[in-house]
Design a protein around this motif. Structure first.
Motif, mmCIF file in Angstrom:
data_model
loop_
_atom_site.group_PDB
_atom_site.id
_atom_site.type_symbol
_atom_site.label_atom_id
_atom_site.label_comp_id
_atom_site.label_asym_id
_atom_site.label_seq_id
_atom_site.Cartn_x
_atom_site.Cartn_y
_atom_site.Cartn_z
ATOM 1 N N ASP B 73 0.842 -1.190 0.000
ATOM 2 C CA ASP B 73 0.000 0.000 0.000
ATOM 3 C C ASP B 73 0.879 1.242 0.000
ATOM 4 O OD1 ASP B 73 -2.278 -1.555 0.109
ATOM 5 O OD2 ASP B 73 -3.254 -0.161 1.494
ATOM 6 N N TRP B 74 0.435 2.248 -0.715
ATOM 7 C CA TRP B 74 1.155 3.503 -0.737
ATOM 8 C C TRP B 74 0.254 4.594 -0.171
ATOM 9 C CZ3 TRP B 74 6.165 3.114 -2.074
ATOM 10 C CH2 TRP B 74 6.554 2.004 -2.819
ATOM 11 N N SER B 75 0.802 5.391 0.712
ATOM 12 C CA SER B 75 0.027 6.492 1.271
ATOM 13 C C SER B 75 0.201 7.740 0.422
ATOM 14 C CB SER B 75 0.489 6.786 2.710
ATOM 15 O OG SER B 75 0.094 5.725 3.551
ATOM 16 N N VAL B 76 -0.913 8.393 0.149
ATOM 17 C CA VAL B 76 -0.920 9.552 -0.739
ATOM 18 C C VAL B 76 -1.535 10.750 -0.028
ATOM 19 C CG1 VAL B 76 -1.817 10.446 -2.923
ATOM 20 C CG2 VAL B 76 -1.170 8.034 -2.739
ATOM 21 N N VAL B 77 -0.954 11.918 -0.252
ATOM 22 C CA VAL B 77 -1.579 13.146 0.225
ATOM 23 C C VAL B 77 -2.020 13.956 -0.985
ATOM 24 C CG1 VAL B 77 0.657 14.353 0.371
ATOM 25 C CG2 VAL B 77 -1.326 15.273 1.568
ATOM 26 N N ILE B 78 -3.222 14.497 -0.917
ATOM 27 C CA ILE B 78 -3.707 15.384 -1.974
ATOM 28 C C ILE B 78 -3.660 16.809 -1.449
ATOM 29 C CG2 ILE B 78 -5.647 16.004 -3.467
ATOM 30 C CD1 ILE B 78 -6.566 13.126 -3.368
ATOM 31 N N VAL B 79 -2.940 17.677 -2.161
ATOM 32 C CA VAL B 79 -2.826 19.074 -1.743
ATOM 33 C C VAL B 79 -3.660 19.936 -2.682
ATOM 34 C CG1 VAL B 79 -1.249 20.963 -1.244
ATOM 35 C CG2 VAL B 79 -0.479 18.597 -0.976
ATOM 36 N N GLY B 80 -4.587 20.671 -2.111
ATOM 37 C CA GLY B 80 -5.466 21.515 -2.917
ATOM 38 C C GLY B 80 -6.804 20.835 -3.132
ATOM 39 N N ILE B 81 -7.779 21.166 -2.285
ATOM 40 C CA ILE B 81 -9.067 20.474 -2.349
ATOM 41 C C ILE B 81 -10.088 21.369 -3.026
ATOM 42 C CG2 ILE B 81 -10.704 19.087 -1.046
ATOM 43 C CD1 ILE B 81 -7.864 18.123 -0.854
ATOM 44 N N GLY B 82 -9.785 21.785 -4.239
ATOM 45 C CA GLY B 82 -10.772 22.487 -5.063
ATOM 46 C C GLY B 82 -11.613 21.461 -5.792
ATOM 47 N N ASN B 83 -12.119 21.848 -6.948
ATOM 48 C CA ASN B 83 -12.942 20.910 -7.713
ATOM 49 C C ASN B 83 -12.178 19.636 -8.058
ATOM 50 O OD1 ASN B 83 -15.508 22.211 -8.103
ATOM 51 N ND2 ASN B 83 -14.364 23.777 -9.206
ATOM 52 N N LEU B 84 -10.962 19.841 -8.542
ATOM 53 C CA LEU B 84 -10.191 18.689 -8.969
ATOM 54 C C LEU B 84 -9.777 17.829 -7.786
ATOM 55 C CD1 LEU B 84 -8.953 17.190 -11.296
ATOM 56 C CD2 LEU B 84 -6.919 18.633 -11.088
ATOM 57 N N GLY B 85 -9.279 18.469 -6.734
ATOM 58 C CA GLY B 85 -8.878 17.726 -5.552
ATOM 59 C C GLY B 85 -10.037 16.919 -4.991
ATOM 60 N N HIS B 86 -11.209 17.533 -4.991
ATOM 61 C CA HIS B 86 -12.428 16.857 -4.575
ATOM 62 C C HIS B 86 -12.645 15.573 -5.380
ATOM 63 C CE1 HIS B 86 -15.180 18.916 -1.782
ATOM 64 N NE2 HIS B 86 -15.984 17.912 -2.071
ATOM 65 N N ALA B 87 -12.572 15.734 -6.704
ATOM 66 C CA ALA B 87 -12.813 14.594 -7.576
ATOM 67 C C ALA B 87 -11.776 13.505 -7.344
ATOM 68 C CB ALA B 87 -12.789 15.034 -9.038
ATOM 69 N N LEU B 88 -10.533 13.899 -7.181
ATOM 70 C CA LEU B 88 -9.473 12.916 -6.968
ATOM 71 C C LEU B 88 -9.690 12.171 -5.656
ATOM 72 C CD1 LEU B 88 -6.422 15.032 -8.160
ATOM 73 C CD2 LEU B 88 -7.461 13.090 -9.340
ATOM 74 N N ALA B 89 -10.081 12.928 -4.617
ATOM 75 C CA ALA B 89 -10.292 12.307 -3.311
ATOM 76 C C ALA B 89 -11.413 11.267 -3.372
ATOM 77 C CB ALA B 89 -10.624 13.374 -2.278
ATOM 78 N N ASN B 90 -12.403 11.551 -4.205
ATOM 79 C CA ASN B 90 -13.551 10.645 -4.304
ATOM 80 C C ASN B 90 -13.370 9.549 -5.346
ATOM 81 O OD1 ASN B 90 -15.776 11.467 -2.480
ATOM 82 N ND2 ASN B 90 -15.442 13.441 -3.470
ATOM 83 N N TYR B 91 -12.309 9.654 -6.120
ATOM 84 C CA TYR B 91 -12.102 8.709 -7.212
ATOM 85 C C TYR B 91 -11.842 7.309 -6.671
ATOM 86 C CZ TYR B 91 -10.120 6.718 -11.484
ATOM 87 O OH TYR B 91 -9.854 5.931 -12.568
ATOM 88 N N GLY B 92 -12.690 6.381 -7.034
ATOM 89 C CA GLY B 92 -12.602 5.031 -6.497
ATOM 90 C C GLY B 92 -11.433 4.218 -7.022
ATOM 91 N N GLY B 93 -10.908 4.618 -8.150
ATOM 92 C CA GLY B 93 -9.869 3.814 -8.790
ATOM 93 C C GLY B 93 -8.561 3.719 -8.013
ATOM 94 N N PHE B 94 -8.368 4.625 -7.071
ATOM 95 C CA PHE B 94 -7.100 4.617 -6.347
ATOM 96 C C PHE B 94 -7.033 3.502 -5.312
ATOM 97 C CE2 PHE B 94 -6.774 9.419 -7.206
ATOM 98 C CZ PHE B 94 -6.178 9.166 -8.421
ATOM 99 N N ALA B 95 -8.043 3.487 -4.450
ATOM 100 C CA ALA B 95 -8.039 2.543 -3.338
ATOM 101 C C ALA B 95 -7.913 1.111 -3.846
ATOM 102 C CB ALA B 95 -9.304 2.702 -2.506
ATOM 103 N N SER B 96 -8.607 0.803 -4.923
ATOM 104 C CA SER B 96 -8.602 -0.571 -5.426
ATOM 105 C C SER B 96 -7.257 -0.953 -6.028
ATOM 106 C CB SER B 96 -9.703 -0.743 -6.470
ATOM 107 O OG SER B 96 -9.448 0.081 -7.586
ATOM 108 N N ARG B 97 -6.370 0.006 -6.172
ATOM 109 C CA ARG B 97 -5.070 -0.309 -6.758
ATOM 110 C C ARG B 97 -3.927 -0.083 -5.780
ATOM 111 N NH1 ARG B 97 -8.127 1.331 -10.793
ATOM 112 N NH2 ARG B 97 -8.249 0.017 -12.644
ATOM 113 N N GLY B 98 -4.248 -0.114 -4.517
ATOM 114 C CA GLY B 98 -3.184 -0.044 -3.524
ATOM 115 C C GLY B 98 -2.782 1.354 -3.116
ATOM 116 N N PHE B 99 -3.572 2.350 -3.512
ATOM 117 C CA PHE B 99 -3.241 3.706 -3.097
ATOM 118 C C PHE B 99 -4.235 4.153 -2.032
ATOM 119 C CE2 PHE B 99 -1.624 3.306 -7.408
ATOM 120 C CZ PHE B 99 -0.299 3.605 -7.176
ATOM 121 N N ARG B 100 -3.694 4.550 -0.921
ATOM 122 C CA ARG B 100 -4.540 4.974 0.189
ATOM 123 C C ARG B 100 -4.449 6.485 0.319
ATOM 124 N NH1 ARG B 100 -6.423 2.751 5.118
ATOM 125 N NH2 ARG B 100 -5.851 0.725 4.285
#
Lengths: 219, 219
Positions: B73-100
């Motif tokens: 598992d890799w831990s990820v930080v998202i910097v900048g929670i605008g529209n795009l950051g929001h979408a990335l945070a909610n994007y399901g494709g990350f968790a299922s591929r080992g990105f937390r």
DNA sequence: GGACACTTGTGAACCCGTGCACAAAGTTGC
DNA sequence: GCAACTTTGTGCACGGGTTCACAAGTGTCC
């Protein structure tokens, strides 16, 4: 050439700082490329530089804009108004670069009618009509993977000739249609690949470790 | 190799359809690449195929996963929670591929405390602490362009060694840090460039025309 | 067991993008 | 007007990635 937008952005930055002319060396530095490469790229558009002086910033900006097609407006439809579609619809960078989000389409009837980024979301049934009425030539696909191929087929059949695909799926289009793909997970996976090589997985965690840390920090 | 995630996705699709073994020809077709290229890529990992038969789907999936680093598992930080950051945070494709997604950070104090994708948004001041406590090695930058360089510098200083940058800015990082860039506007501009070449701008509109059409359809 | 069909793995040619290095062209200073 | 300096535009060589083509290995059928 895929680097023209990069140069254009660098030139815009220079113009805002009041710079009138720039050498290939300077421009290359602010675009992050080799100066010889930059000169070769620019020479492909024509001889727009002056030896001994450099390039006139405003003039070059205009030339690149024209080459890229930025002097015209392009109508874009976004298909799939989930989280990503939402973000794309609200993304300010498009409008300022000549891209007009003309329509938002989603397959979910509950989404239809909802207002996003000042535009009503339309149902997928209207896709073909909207493309023709709004003379849309560029489609952005932000649907789940399983819908991507069908959506692309419909876009192409309705006359769209350029597609930007965010869905994590391999889609096929007929010759003459341009297809570009942005896969967010793949980008991260490539980073993880290099990461693993770098420090022998010293920073990798098991799922349990990660969950534990998250618990401790976020409560 | 940047194509391994692609192969992995194709293999997962085959596995779901119950396919046990696959030839390089078939796999290459579903991944959209040349079969010789695919074989060369796979041979780089080792000799995992059987001549006369092909590759065993499940086995190959596991090998690629391990190579990419997906077994961790890799831990990820998202910097900048605008529209795009929001979408990335909610994007399901990350968790299922080992990105937390381990942390969300924004510079706006009003955003701090807000809950996005089940996680509290933290203020930018906490960035360094979060990276160390959560052992984060991958950063995703979804800030405005002007903040990108500063954010990257802070990420690197705090120990992040891989960065995925969505901000439309050229950022420099020291050697040893991997930086990938996704520029949404640039992707569209490249499409527009080809579009213009294709049909002599037949489908391009002036801003007035586009506005008029939009009025007629949406108004 | 042997002939045949199939598929991998890889040597070798090829192509394209990159960067060096330099001649051509233009500018500045005297 | 001439010499010295600056900068563009480009010929050329290098290198990495892609594709072809084929030898080597494996399973199948009789």
């Amino acid at each position: 050439m895929a680097r023209l937008p990069l140069y254009l952005r660098a030139l815009t930055g220079l113009a805002e700082r009041g710079v009138a002319t720039v050498s290939s060396e300077e421009l290359a530095a602010s675009a992050g490329v080799n100066s010889a490469k930059l000169r070769k790229d620019l020479s492909y558009l024509g001889s727009y530089g002056t030896r001994g002086v450099g390039y006139e910033v405003d003039f070059l900006r205009h030339q690149i804009s024209r080459e890229i097609g930025l002097t015209q407006d392009w109508s874009v439809v976004i298909v799939g108004i989930g989280n990503l579609g939402h973000a794309l619809a609200n993304y300010g960078g498009f409008a300022s670069r000549g891209f007009r989000i003309a329509a938002l389409v989603d397959a979910d009837p509950k989404r239809a009618g909802e207002e996003v980024a000042g535009l009503q979301v339309r149902h997928a049934d209207e896709l073909e009509d909207l493309i023709q009425q709004l003379r849309i030539s560029i489609g952005v696909v932000a649907t789940p993977a399983r819908a991507a191929q069908t959506v692309c087929d419909r876009l192409v059949a309705a006359g769209v000739t350029s597609i930007l695909n965010f869905a994590p799926a391999i889609v096929q289009v007929r010759d003459g249609v341009d297809l570009r793909k942005v896969d967010l997970s793949t980008e991260l996976q490539i980073l993880a690949y290099h990461e693993q090589r770098k420090n022998g997985a010293a920073l990798a965690l098991t799922a349990e470790q990660a969950a534990e840390l998250a618990e401790a920090v976020n409560g």
